[in-house]
Scaffold this motif. Sequence first.
Motif, short mmCIF file in Angstrom:
data_model
loop_
_atom_site.label_atom_id
_atom_site.label_comp_id
_atom_site.label_asym_id
_atom_site.label_seq_id
_atom_site.Cartn_x
_atom_site.Cartn_y
_atom_site.Cartn_z
N ASN A 53 42.09 41.09 44.31
CA ASN A 53 41.78 42.11 45.31
C ASN A 53 42.08 43.55 44.90
O ASN A 53 41.84 44.46 45.70
CB ASN A 53 42.54 41.81 46.60
N THR A 54 42.67 43.76 43.73
CA THR A 54 43.00 45.14 43.35
C THR A 54 42.34 45.52 42.03
O THR A 54 41.94 44.65 41.23
CB THR A 54 44.52 45.32 43.15
N TYR A 55 42.30 46.83 41.82
CA TYR A 55 41.72 47.32 40.57
C TYR A 55 42.50 46.80 39.37
O TYR A 55 41.93 46.36 38.37
CB TYR A 55 41.69 48.85 40.55
N ALA A 56 43.83 46.85 39.46
CA ALA A 56 44.64 46.50 38.28
C ALA A 56 44.30 45.09 37.81
O ALA A 56 44.14 44.84 36.61
CB ALA A 56 46.13 46.61 38.62
N LEU A 57 44.15 44.17 38.76
CA LEU A 57 43.83 42.80 38.37
C LEU A 57 42.38 42.68 37.89
O LEU A 57 42.09 41.95 36.94
CB LEU A 57 44.09 41.85 39.55
N GLN A 58 41.48 43.42 38.53
CA GLN A 58 40.07 43.40 38.07
C GLN A 58 40.00 43.85 36.62
O GLN A 58 39.30 43.27 35.79
CB GLN A 58 39.24 44.33 38.96
N VAL A 340 49.20 34.48 32.54
CA VAL A 340 50.09 35.04 33.57
C VAL A 340 49.50 36.41 33.93
O VAL A 340 49.41 37.30 33.09
CB VAL A 340 51.52 35.19 33.05
N LEU A 341 49.04 36.53 35.18
CA LEU A 341 48.39 37.78 35.59
C LEU A 341 49.43 38.79 36.08
O LEU A 341 50.39 38.41 36.76
CB LEU A 341 47.40 37.52 36.74
N ASN A 342 49.17 40.04 35.75
CA ASN A 342 50.06 41.13 36.17
C ASN A 342 51.52 40.82 35.80
O ASN A 342 52.43 41.21 36.51
CB ASN A 342 49.92 41.34 37.69
N GLY A 343 51.68 40.06 34.75
CA GLY A 343 53.02 39.72 34.27
C GLY A 343 53.79 38.78 35.18
O GLY A 343 54.96 38.49 34.93
N LYS A 344 53.17 38.26 36.25
CA LYS A 344 53.97 37.42 37.15
C LYS A 344 53.23 36.23 37.79
O LYS A 344 53.88 35.29 38.23
CB LYS A 344 54.61 38.27 38.25
N TYR A 345 51.92 36.26 37.87
CA TYR A 345 51.23 35.16 38.55
C TYR A 345 50.63 34.19 37.53
O TYR A 345 49.71 34.55 36.80
CB TYR A 345 50.08 35.69 39.42
N SER A 346 51.12 32.96 37.52
CA SER A 346 50.60 31.97 36.56
C SER A 346 49.29 31.38 37.07
O SER A 346 49.22 30.94 38.22
CB SER A 346 51.58 30.80 36.40
N VAL A 347 48.28 31.38 36.20
CA VAL A 347 46.99 30.79 36.57
C VAL A 347 46.54 29.88 35.43
O VAL A 347 46.52 30.28 34.26
CB VAL A 347 45.92 31.89 36.80
N LYS A 348 46.17 28.67 35.80
CA LYS A 348 45.80 27.67 34.77
C LYS A 348 44.38 27.92 34.28
O LYS A 348 43.51 28.38 35.03
CB LYS A 348 45.86 26.26 35.39
N ALA A 349 44.13 27.55 33.02
CA ALA A 349 42.78 27.64 32.46
C ALA A 349 41.83 26.85 33.36
O ALA A 349 42.20 25.80 33.88
CB ALA A 349 42.77 27.06 31.06
N GLY A 350 40.64 27.38 33.57
CA GLY A 350 39.65 26.67 34.37
C GLY A 350 39.71 27.00 35.86
O GLY A 350 38.78 26.67 36.60
N ILE A 355 36.60 37.84 41.78
CA ILE A 355 36.89 39.29 41.82
C ILE A 355 36.10 39.87 43.00
O ILE A 355 34.87 39.87 43.00
CB ILE A 355 36.49 39.97 40.50
N GLN A 356 36.83 40.35 44.00
CA GLN A 356 36.21 40.79 45.25
C GLN A 356 35.89 42.28 45.15
O GLN A 356 36.75 43.13 45.43
CB GLN A 356 37.17 40.56 46.44
N ALA A 357 34.65 42.59 44.78
CA ALA A 357 34.31 43.99 44.57
C ALA A 357 34.47 44.82 45.85
O ALA A 357 34.79 46.01 45.79
CB ALA A 357 32.88 44.11 44.06
N TRP A 358 34.28 44.22 47.02
CA TRP A 358 34.44 44.99 48.26
C TRP A 358 35.88 45.46 48.43
O TRP A 358 36.14 46.42 49.15
CB TRP A 358 34.01 44.15 49.48
N LEU A 359 36.81 44.77 47.80
CA LEU A 359 38.21 45.17 47.90
C LEU A 359 38.63 46.04 46.72
O LEU A 359 39.25 47.09 46.90
CB LEU A 359 39.09 43.93 47.98
N THR A 360 38.28 45.60 45.53
CA THR A 360 38.72 46.37 44.35
C THR A 360 38.10 47.77 44.36
O THR A 360 38.70 48.72 43.89
CB THR A 360 38.32 45.66 43.05
N HIS A 361 36.89 47.88 44.92
CA HIS A 361 36.21 49.18 44.98
C HIS A 361 36.81 50.11 46.03
O HIS A 361 36.36 51.23 46.20
CB HIS A 361 34.73 48.97 45.32
#
Length: 1065
Positions: A53-58, A340-350, A355-361
Amino acid sequence: MSVPIPQPPRIPFIGNVHQMDTDVPINGFMLLAKQYGEIFRIDILGRGSVSINTYALQQELSDEKRFRKFLGGAMVEARALGGDGLFTAFDEEPNWGIAHRLLMPAFNAIAIRDMFNDMQDLCDQLLLKWERFGPEHIIEPTEDYTRAALDTLALCTMSLRLNSFYTDDQPKFGTAVSDFIKECFFRANRPSILQAMMTGTNHKFYEDRQYLWSVAENIFKERKANPIAKKDLLNIMLHSEDSKTGQRLSDDAIIKNLLTFLVAGHETSSGMLSFMTYYLLRNPSTWRKLQQEVDEVTGGQRVQVHHLGKFHYLEAVMRESLRLAPTAPARAVTPREDVVLNGKYSVKAGTPCVIQAWLTHRDPAVWGPDANEFRPERMMDGKFEALPPNAWQPFGFGTRACIGRPFAWQEVLLIMSSVAQKFDLSLADPSYLLDLKQELSVKPRGLQIRARLRTSGPHLYASPSSQLLPRAAQSWSNYAKSSNHVEQSNHAGTSLVPMYTLYGSNTGTSEAFAQRIANSAPAYGFAAKLGTLDSATGNLPTDGPIVIVTASYEGLPADNAAQFIDWLTSLESNQLKGVRFAIFGCGHSDWVKTLHKIPLLCDRLLESHGGERLLAPGLGLSGKGNFFEVFDEFESNLWKVLSEKYVVTQSHFASIGFEITPVDTVATRANTLRQPDTALGTVKVNRLLTQPGHAIKRHIEFELPAGMTYRTGDYLSILPQNPPRDVQRVLTRFNVSNEQMVVLSSVGPTSLPTDQPVSLYQILLGYVELSQPATTQDLRIMSDVATTDSTRTALKEMRSSYQAKILAPRLSVLDILEKYPSSDIKLSLGIFLRMLPSMRIRQYSISSSPLWNPQHATLSISVLESPSLADKNKVFLGVGSNYLSKLSAGDRVQMSVRASHGGFHPPEDPSTPIIAFAAGSGLAPIRGFIEERAMQKRSGRDVGKIMLFFGCRDPEGDYIYKEQLDEWVELGVLDVRPAFSRAPEKSSSCKYVQDRLWENRDDVVDLFEDNAQVFICGSSRVAKGVMSKWAEILQSNDPSLSAEEATKRLEETMQGRYATDVFDV
Ligand SMILES: Cc1cc2nc3c(=O)[nH]c(=O)nc-3n(C[C@H](O)[C@H](O)[C@H](O)COP(=O)(O)OP(=O)(O)OC[C@H]3O[C@@H](n4cnc5c(N)ncnc54)[C@H](O)[C@@H]3O)c2cc1C
Ligand SMILES: NC(=O)c1ccc[n+]([C@@H]2O[C@H](COP(=O)([O-])OP(=O)(O)OC[C@H]3O[C@@H](n4cnc5c(N)ncnc54)[C@H](OP(=O)(O)O)[C@@H]3O)[C@@H](O)[C@H]2O)c1
Ligand code: HEM
Ligand SMILES: Cc1cc2nc3c(=O)[nH]c(=O)nc-3n(C[C@H](O)[C@H](O)[C@H](O)COP(=O)(O)O)c2cc1C
C-alpha cells in the motif's frame, strides 16, 4: 527482526471474504489500508496474498531480479479466453516472448503517429454525436468514450470498423467482455463445488467466451481470405517471424492476442478519459486552463498530429488523472525467492503481492499532504521527471508493463484536446461525487455531463442544487417542461420580455429565491428562464435582465456555480457589454472573513467587465430573522427597476400563473413520484441518547443506498418531510380531505409536480416548507384578499412592525391564516401553495467511520421540539430533526453524501494527535474520528491520542455516548475532558468546554506542541468561546500581548492545523 504482517480477522474456510467489497474491491482495500497501514495479508478461500500500500514497498517490489509478474485468481480464469496471449501469459510461456518481440515495434512512435488519421476519424464521430445531442441532453461520457476507444483500437490495429456509434446500445462486444471479466472475478472467489452447481452461470460464461472468440476468429478468417497491404498489428502477427527463434505465431495464438488487444486496450483508455472529465469538471480552473492551452496551440484549427506534443498542460492532466485514478488499479508480483520486505516483513517465494496503485499513488510520503487533491501542476515543469523512481506506475513495470501505452497516450491526447476545443462541458449533477465501478479496470459510475458547443448562444437549464433534488425535479414532470411553458407563452403572442434567473446553491435556499422571482415574472411582464450559474458559463444573454441569487461556501462558490465563477474571473474587460444584472447574495454571519464573498465577487466582476448593474446587490443572512424580509425588499426593488428599464405589460400578481384543479379520483398516491430507489437509504437503528426530561438527542443508523460511500467527517443530506401535524393543519384550514387529489398547472417554472393527478397531502408533506416566517409580500397578498377592515388593518400592522410581529415570533403564513376565520382571508389553496418555499434538504454530520462499516452511516441528532415562539402553548417542530426522530427500522429515506468543507477529516497520518472541542450533537463528526482511530488501534496501528473537550448539561441526562467514550478511553485512543453546564461542580467547576480548556491549558499546549490538529464542532458560540479562551491562554503566557495581538498570533499558530464545523439551528 521479523514483524508479522497484520491480517484482518478470518472466518474458517472463507478467510477474509467477508471483508472484501465485491462490488468495488479497491474501496475495500483502501479502507483496510487505512485500518492496517502499509501492508496487510488477506486470505480468500485458502489463497493468501499480501496487499502493498505504500510507495516505499512498491519501489522495493519494482525489481525484476527479485520479483516477477504473478498471475492468479481472476487472471487465471481469464486465460479461458486470453490463454497465453500477452496479458494473461505466464512469464515462461514461449508465445509471450514471440508476441512481445513481434508486437513491440508495432507500438513505436512512428507507427503510432501513422495511426493519427484513423484515430481522428473515430474522435470525429464522438464529437459529432455530442454536437447533435445538443446542450441540454444528458450524456453518459463513459459509454461514448468506450465506443470511441473500442472502435479506435479495432480500426487502428485490425483495420476493422465496428461502428459502435451507430447503435444505441453499448456494443455487444463490450458488454460480453464486461460480463465475462466480472464472472472471472466471481469464479476466483467461489468454492469449486459451488461453481460446478451453478449451471446457468457457467453456461453464460462459456457462451460469452464463445461469442468473444468467434468475433476474433472471424476477424482473423476475414483477413486471411481478403489480405490487405496495410502494416497493421494483425498483419504483423500473420506475416512476421520472431527474430530470436525464427518462429511464427500459430493461428490460435494470433486469435488470443487479437482478443487480448480488444479487451486490454479499450476499457483502460475509456476509463482514463472519463476520470479526466470528472476531475477537470470538479476543478473548473483546470478545465479553463486546458481550453486555453488547446486554443493557443491549435489557433482554432482542427487538432493536428504536430499539435499533440505541445499540449504540456494536457499531459500533466493525464498524468495526474492516472495518478489519482489508475484505471488498471493493481498489479500482482511474487518473490522469486523468500524475501524480507522493508527489512521486517517475511514473504515466501510464490506469495502473490498485490501492488495497489490507488493507494501507492496517494502516499503522502511522495505526494505530500495534498495527495488526494487533483493538481496537474505537480506533473509539469520538470516536477514529473524529478519524482522518486517508480512513484508513478499506472502502466505497470518492467518487461510485463503495458505495451499499448503510446497508443493510449496519443488517443487520449487527441480526444481530450478535441473535446476541450469544441465544447463547454458541465456536470449534469453539480454535486456528483466520484463513485466507482470496477471490473477488469475501474471507471466512474453514474458520471453524467452536458456538452454545449463553445460558440453557441445561451442555453440555460435548471439543475437543482442537491443531488437529491434533480431526481425530484425529473419526477415532478421536470423543469425543462416548465421553462418550455414560458417560451410557449412568449411565442403565443404575449409581450413577455425574456429574463434569466440564475442560482448558485448547495442546499436550495438561493435556488428557492431564484425560483420565486421566476414564478412572479409573468405577473410583471417577463418570461423567466431558470438555470444554474454554471449553465450560463461563457454565455451571458443580453436580450433580457439577468438576476443572480447565490451563496458562498468557505468563500468558494456553490457546486453548481464553480465553473461560472471561474469563467467570470478569467474574463477581460468589457466582454460583458450589454449584460444587465441584479444580484442577491445569501450568506451567514459566522463566516466573517468570507461573508457574501461570491455574490459580491460576481457583482464586482460583472460590472468591471462592462455589465450594467440594475440595482445594488441584496445581501441576506440566513441565520438572521430578517432573511426573508431582506429578500422581499430586494425583489420588490427589482420589479420596480425592471418596470422602469423595460417596456412590459403587467398583470395582477395573485391571479396569474398558478392554478389548482381538484380531481375526483383517489388513485395512486403522489409518493410514487418520489425519487428512485437508488438514493434511498434504510434505517437500521433509531435510539434515544438522552434521559427523559432532557432535550432529545438520537442516534440513527442507516444502511446507505447501494454504491454510496463516505469519508469520516462527511455529511449526510436528507430530504425530509413536514410533520404530519402541520400538514393536517393546512388541510383543516382549507377544509379539504387528506385524500384529495389535485392537478397543478403553472405558467412559470415550479418545483411542484404539475399536469398530473397528485395527492395534496403528499405535496404538503414533502414538497414545501410550511413553517418559514411569512414575507412582507405574503402579507400584501393576504391583505389583497382580506374581506374585513379589521383583518386588513391587522395585516397592515404586521407589515409595518414586521420584525416584532412576524420575525421575532416566526409567524408563518399558516400561523396567520389560523388566527382568522377562513371567511376573513379568502386565500385560495393555489396561491397559498405558491407562497411557500420548496422543501430544503437538511445536512447532518456523519457520526461514524467507514472503517466501522462502509455501507452504514450513523447520525447523532438534536431534535428541535420546543414551545413555539409565536405561542408558548403550542409546540414548534423542526422539520428535519422531527422527521428523522420518528423513523423506524426499515423506513426508507432520501439521502446523499456530501463532502465536508475545509479539511474536516481525520489527519491522513493516524499518529497525529487531535484536540477536539464539541458540545451537544456537535460530538457527531468527532465520534466518527474517534471510532476510526479505535478501529486502527485495534488493528495494531500506532495512533495519536485524541483529547476531547465535550460539553453537555448534566452527566446523568445528556452525556451522549458515555459508555462508548469510556470504552475508547479504556482502549487508549481517547482522553475526555467533560464540561457540564448545569452541573459544573462535577466537571472541575467548568461550565463550558472553553472553561475546561482554560483549566487544562497546560495539557492542551503540550499536545499542540506535539503537532496536534485542532477540530471544533457545535454551535458558533462554542467556536467563538474556544478561540477567545485560547487567545487568553496566549496572553497569560505573554502578558505583553494585547487582546488583538493574541488573536492574531493564535490565527498564525493555528494556520493549517485547525478546522471548524459549526452551524447554528
Ligand atoms: C454542515 C451541518 C452539519 C450539521 N450537523 C448536525 C448534526 O450532526 N446533528 C444535528 O442535530 N444537527 C446538525 N446540523 C443542523 C441541522 O442541519 C438542522 O439545521 C437541524 O436539525 C434543525 O433542522 P430542522 O429541520 O429540524 O428545523 P427547521 O424546520 O429547519 O427549523 C429551524 C428554524 O426554526 C426556528 N426555530 C427554532 N426554534 C423555534 C421555535 N421555538 N419556534 C419557532 N421557530 C423556531 C430557527 O430559528 C430556525 O430558523 C448541521 C447543520 C449543518 C449546516
Ligand atoms: N457539523 C456541524 O456544523 C454541526 C454538527 C452537530 C451540531 N451542530 C450544531 O451544534 C449545536 C448543538 O446543538 P445541541 O442541541 O446538540 O446542543 P445543546 O444540547 O443545546 O448544547 C450542548 C451544550 O453546549 C452548551 N453551550 C451553550 N452555550 C454555549 C457557549 N456559548 N459556549 C459553549 N457551550 C455552550 C450548552 O449549555 P447550556 O444550554 O446549559 O447553556 C450545553 O451544555 C446546534 O446549533 C447544531 O446545529 C453543528
Ligand atoms: C490508459 C490506458 C491503459 C492503462 C492504464 C494500461 C495499463 C496496463 C498495466 C498496468 C499493465 C500491466 C499489467 C500487469 O502488470 O499485470 C498493462 C499491460 C498490457 N496492456 Fe495496457 N493499459 C492501457 C492501455 C492499453 C492499450 C491501448 C493497449 C493495446 C493497444 C494495451 C495493451 C496491454 C497489453 C497487451 C498488456 C500486457 C503486456 C504484457 O504482459 O506483455 N493497454 N496495461
Ligand atoms: C459549510 C458552510 C460554509 C459556508 N461558508 C460561507 C461563507 O464563506 N460566506 C458566507 O457568506 N456564507 C457561508 N455559508 C452560509 C451559506 O452561504 C448560507 O447558509 C446560504 O444561505 C446557503 O445557500 P444555499 O442553500 O443556496 O446553498 C456557509 C455555510 C456552510 C454550511
